[in-house]
Design a protein around this motif. Sequence first.
Motif, PDB file in Angstrom:
ATOM      1  N   LEU A   6      14.255 -21.786  17.103  1.00 40.53           N
ATOM      2  CA  LEU A   6      15.150 -22.478  16.263  1.00 40.53           C
ATOM      3  C   LEU A   6      14.621 -22.868  15.142  1.00 40.53           C
ATOM      4  O   LEU A   6      13.594 -23.497  15.029  1.00 40.53           O
ATOM      5  N   THR A   7      15.546 -22.679  13.894  1.00 40.10           N
ATOM      6  CA  THR A   7      15.074 -23.593  12.637  1.00 40.10           C
ATOM      7  C   THR A   7      16.160 -24.257  12.165  1.00 40.10           C
ATOM      8  O   THR A   7      17.390 -24.066  12.384  1.00 40.10           O
ATOM      9  N   GLY A   8      15.607 -25.545  11.648  1.00 43.15           N
ATOM     10  CA  GLY A   8      16.579 -26.419  11.138  1.00 43.15           C
ATOM     11  C   GLY A   8      15.985 -26.968   9.510  1.00 43.15           C
ATOM     12  O   GLY A   8      14.934 -26.943   9.389  1.00 43.15           O
ATOM     13  N   THR A   9      17.191 -27.184   9.014  1.00 37.98           N
ATOM     14  CA  THR A   9      16.769 -27.854   7.678  1.00 37.98           C
ATOM     15  C   THR A   9      17.457 -29.046   7.190  1.00 37.98           C
ATOM     16  O   THR A   9      18.337 -29.290   7.912  1.00 37.98           O
ATOM     17  N   GLY A  10      16.961 -29.626   6.262  1.00 37.62           N
ATOM     18  CA  GLY A  10      17.682 -31.152   5.939  1.00 37.62           C
ATOM     19  C   GLY A  10      16.992 -31.792   4.869  1.00 37.62           C
ATOM     20  O   GLY A  10      15.792 -31.430   4.583  1.00 37.62           O
ATOM     21  N   PRO A  11      17.767 -32.717   4.525  1.00 38.62           N
ATOM     22  CA  PRO A  11      17.003 -33.611   3.085  1.00 38.62           C
ATOM     23  C   PRO A  11      15.858 -34.634   3.812  1.00 38.62           C
ATOM     24  O   PRO A  11      14.965 -35.032   2.973  1.00 38.62           O
ATOM     25  N   THR A  12      15.888 -34.787   5.197  1.00 38.38           N
ATOM     26  CA  THR A  12      14.760 -35.611   5.558  1.00 38.38           C
ATOM     27  C   THR A  12      14.146 -34.890   6.734  1.00 38.38           C
ATOM     28  O   THR A  12      14.712 -33.836   7.402  1.00 38.38           O
ATOM     29  N   LYS A  13      12.972 -35.441   7.155  1.00 36.09           N
ATOM     30  CA  LYS A  13      12.244 -34.876   8.324  1.00 36.09           C
ATOM     31  C   LYS A  13      13.103 -34.939   9.704  1.00 36.09           C
ATOM     32  O   LYS A  13      13.097 -33.904  10.256  1.00 36.09           O
ATOM     33  N   GLU A  14      13.566 -36.018   9.901  1.00 36.85           N
ATOM     34  CA  GLU A  14      14.511 -36.309  11.134  1.00 36.85           C
ATOM     35  C   GLU A  14      15.859 -35.466  11.051  1.00 36.85           C
ATOM     36  O   GLU A  14      16.030 -34.862  11.915  1.00 36.85           O
ATOM     37  N   ARG A  15      16.231 -35.259   9.835  1.00 35.61           N
ATOM     38  CA  ARG A  15      17.743 -34.324   9.774  1.00 35.61           C
ATOM     39  C   ARG A  15      17.447 -32.835   9.956  1.00 35.61           C
ATOM     40  O   ARG A  15      18.216 -32.307  10.684  1.00 35.61           O
ATOM     41  N   ALA A  16      16.183 -32.457   9.649  1.00 34.99           N
ATOM     42  CA  ALA A  16      15.650 -31.035   9.814  1.00 34.99           C
ATOM     43  C   ALA A  16      15.517 -30.713  11.244  1.00 34.99           C
ATOM     44  O   ALA A  16      15.810 -29.864  11.913  1.00 34.99           O
ATOM     45  N   PHE A  17      15.015 -31.695  12.020  1.00 38.61           N
ATOM     46  CA  PHE A  17      14.339 -31.726  13.371  1.00 38.61           C
ATOM     47  C   PHE A  17      15.751 -31.874  14.151  1.00 38.61           C
ATOM     48  O   PHE A  17      15.990 -31.016  15.194  1.00 38.61           O
ATOM     49  N   GLY A  18      16.480 -32.685  13.648  1.00 40.84           N
ATOM     50  CA  GLY A  18      17.864 -32.648  14.558  1.00 40.84           C
ATOM     51  C   GLY A  18      18.937 -31.407  14.485  1.00 40.84           C
ATOM     52  O   GLY A  18      19.427 -31.382  15.331  1.00 40.84           O
ATOM     53  N   ALA A  19      18.828 -30.847  13.258  1.00 38.92           N
ATOM     54  CA  ALA A  19      19.378 -29.797  13.145  1.00 38.92           C
ATOM     55  C   ALA A  19      19.069 -28.536  14.082  1.00 38.92           C
ATOM     56  O   ALA A  19      19.762 -27.679  14.510  1.00 38.92           O
ATOM     57  N   ALA A  20      17.572 -28.440  14.188  1.00 43.77           N
ATOM     58  CA  ALA A  20      16.910 -27.543  15.081  1.00 43.77           C
ATOM     59  C   ALA A  20      17.498 -27.762  16.624  1.00 43.77           C
ATOM     60  O   ALA A  20      17.889 -26.923  17.339  1.00 43.77           O
ATOM     61  N   MET A  21      17.440 -29.151  17.031  1.00 48.68           N
ATOM     62  CA  MET A  21      17.834 -29.583  18.276  1.00 48.68           C
ATOM     63  C   MET A  21      19.296 -29.306  18.492  1.00 48.68           C
ATOM     64  O   MET A  21      19.620 -28.932  19.787  1.00 48.68           O
ATOM     65  N   ARG A  22      20.083 -29.449  17.651  1.00 44.58           N
ATOM     66  CA  ARG A  22      21.520 -29.151  17.853  1.00 44.58           C
ATOM     67  C   ARG A  22      21.959 -27.803  18.242  1.00 44.58           C
ATOM     68  O   ARG A  22      22.942 -27.430  18.789  1.00 44.58           O
ATOM     69  N   GLN A  23      21.160 -26.971  17.961  1.00 46.65           N
ATOM     70  CA  GLN A  23      21.091 -25.509  18.208  1.00 46.65           C
ATOM     71  C   GLN A  23      20.889 -25.070  19.710  1.00 46.65           C
ATOM     72  O   GLN A  23      21.369 -24.191  20.125  1.00 46.65           O
ATOM     73  N   VAL A  24      20.061 -25.796  20.351  1.00 49.01           N
ATOM     74  CA  VAL A  24      19.721 -25.878  21.744  1.00 49.01           C
ATOM     75  C   VAL A  24      20.748 -25.302  22.572  1.00 49.01           C
ATOM     76  O   VAL A  24      20.802 -24.421  23.169  1.00 49.01           O
ATOM     77  N   GLN A  25      21.616 -26.035  22.483  1.00 48.91           N
ATOM     78  CA  GLN A  25      22.978 -25.808  23.651  1.00 48.91           C
ATOM     79  C   GLN A  25      23.747 -24.873  23.295  1.00 48.91           C
ATOM     80  O   GLN A  25      24.021 -23.933  24.294  1.00 48.91           O
ATOM     81  N   SER A  26      23.864 -24.398  22.034  1.00 48.71           N
ATOM     82  CA  SER A  26      24.816 -23.022  21.757  1.00 48.71           C
ATOM     83  C   SER A  26      23.805 -22.047  21.810  1.00 48.71           C
ATOM     84  O   SER A  26      24.432 -20.859  22.341  1.00 48.71           O
ATOM     85  N   ALA A  27      22.388 -21.915  21.743  1.00 53.88           N
ATOM     86  CA  ALA A  27      21.692 -20.778  21.640  1.00 53.88           C
ATOM     87  C   ALA A  27      21.397 -20.493  23.170  1.00 53.88           C
ATOM     88  O   ALA A  27      21.596 -19.371  23.643  1.00 53.88           O
ATOM     89  N   ALA A  28      21.428 -21.398  24.105  1.00 56.71           N
ATOM     90  CA  ALA A  28      21.203 -21.221  25.575  1.00 56.71           C
ATOM     91  C   ALA A  28      22.357 -20.680  26.370  1.00 56.71           C
ATOM     92  O   ALA A  28      22.152 -19.947  26.906  1.00 56.71           O
ATOM     93  N   THR A  29      23.577 -21.417  25.736  1.00 55.88           N
ATOM     94  CA  THR A  29      24.784 -21.133  26.493  1.00 55.88           C
ATOM     95  C   THR A  29      25.402 -19.437  26.116  1.00 55.88           C
ATOM     96  O   THR A  29      25.794 -18.812  26.652  1.00 55.88           O
ATOM     97  N   GLY A  30      25.142 -18.892  24.782  1.00 63.86           N
ATOM     98  CA  GLY A  30      25.072 -17.863  24.427  1.00 63.86           C
ATOM     99  C   GLY A  30      24.477 -16.785  25.127  1.00 63.86           C
ATOM    100  O   GLY A  30      25.110 -15.381  25.276  1.00 63.86           O
ATOM    101  N   GLU A  31      23.421 -16.779  25.531  1.00 62.36           N
ATOM    102  CA  GLU A  31      22.505 -16.067  26.376  1.00 62.36           C
ATOM    103  C   GLU A  31      22.629 -15.803  27.608  1.00 62.36           C
ATOM    104  O   GLU A  31      22.312 -14.917  28.402  1.00 62.36           O
ATOM    105  N   GLY A  32      23.135 -16.893  28.330  1.00 60.17           N
ATOM    106  CA  GLY A  32      23.243 -16.816  29.609  1.00 60.17           C
ATOM    107  C   GLY A  32      24.689 -16.306  30.229  1.00 60.17           C
ATOM    108  O   GLY A  32      25.509 -15.985  29.462  1.00 60.17           O
ATOM    109  N   SER A  33      24.621 -16.291  31.523  1.00 65.02           N
ATOM    110  CA  SER A  33      25.884 -15.576  32.073  1.00 65.02           C
ATOM    111  C   SER A  33      26.498 -16.508  33.027  1.00 65.02           C
ATOM    112  O   SER A  33      25.859 -17.655  33.585  1.00 65.02           O
ATOM    113  N   GLY A  34      27.883 -16.749  33.205  1.00 65.29           N
ATOM    114  CA  GLY A  34      28.675 -17.767  33.733  1.00 65.29           C
ATOM    115  C   GLY A  34      29.016 -18.821  32.891  1.00 65.29           C
ATOM    116  O   GLY A  34      28.982 -18.830  31.771  1.00 65.29           O
ATOM    117  N   VAL A  35      29.374 -20.128  33.627  1.00 65.18           N
ATOM    118  CA  VAL A  35      29.368 -21.317  32.924  1.00 65.18           C
ATOM    119  C   VAL A  35      28.248 -22.239  33.150  1.00 65.18           C
ATOM    120  O   VAL A  35      27.781 -22.478  34.214  1.00 65.18           O
TER     121      VAL A  35
END
Length: 111
Positions: A10-39
């Motif tokens: 995952l890649t995240g960008t932002g005006p601060t280090k914290e926001r860039a890291f947060g942007a990358a971590m917010r993608q974990v749920q959607s990226a993991a859900t998109g590749e799995g099967s079921g609920v």
Amino acid sequence: MNTVEQTLRLTGTGPTKERAFGAAMRQVQSAATGEGSGVTFRVEPLSLDVLSAAEHRRTERFLGILFARTRVHFEITVRVRVRITSLDLDSVDFAVREEKLTATQHLLQMR
């Protein structure tokens, strides 16, 4: 229940280090859900590795010569290993309940 381990990049960008890291971590749920099967009902991070971290700086000037200021932009790329627990709804047996309404009951429930 199905349990699968995946590695996400995952890649995240932002005006601060914290926001860039947060942007990358917010993608974990959607990226993991998109590749799995079921609920998917649990995404559990197991490990985190920083692949690259960059700080981009540029100097801006008003009218090309006045009021110089430095703009900073951060970009981080991480590799996250996650354990995904999901439920396959096709394997669940649902009980069917059918209700028959009389014509009067049907008319009373119509809106």
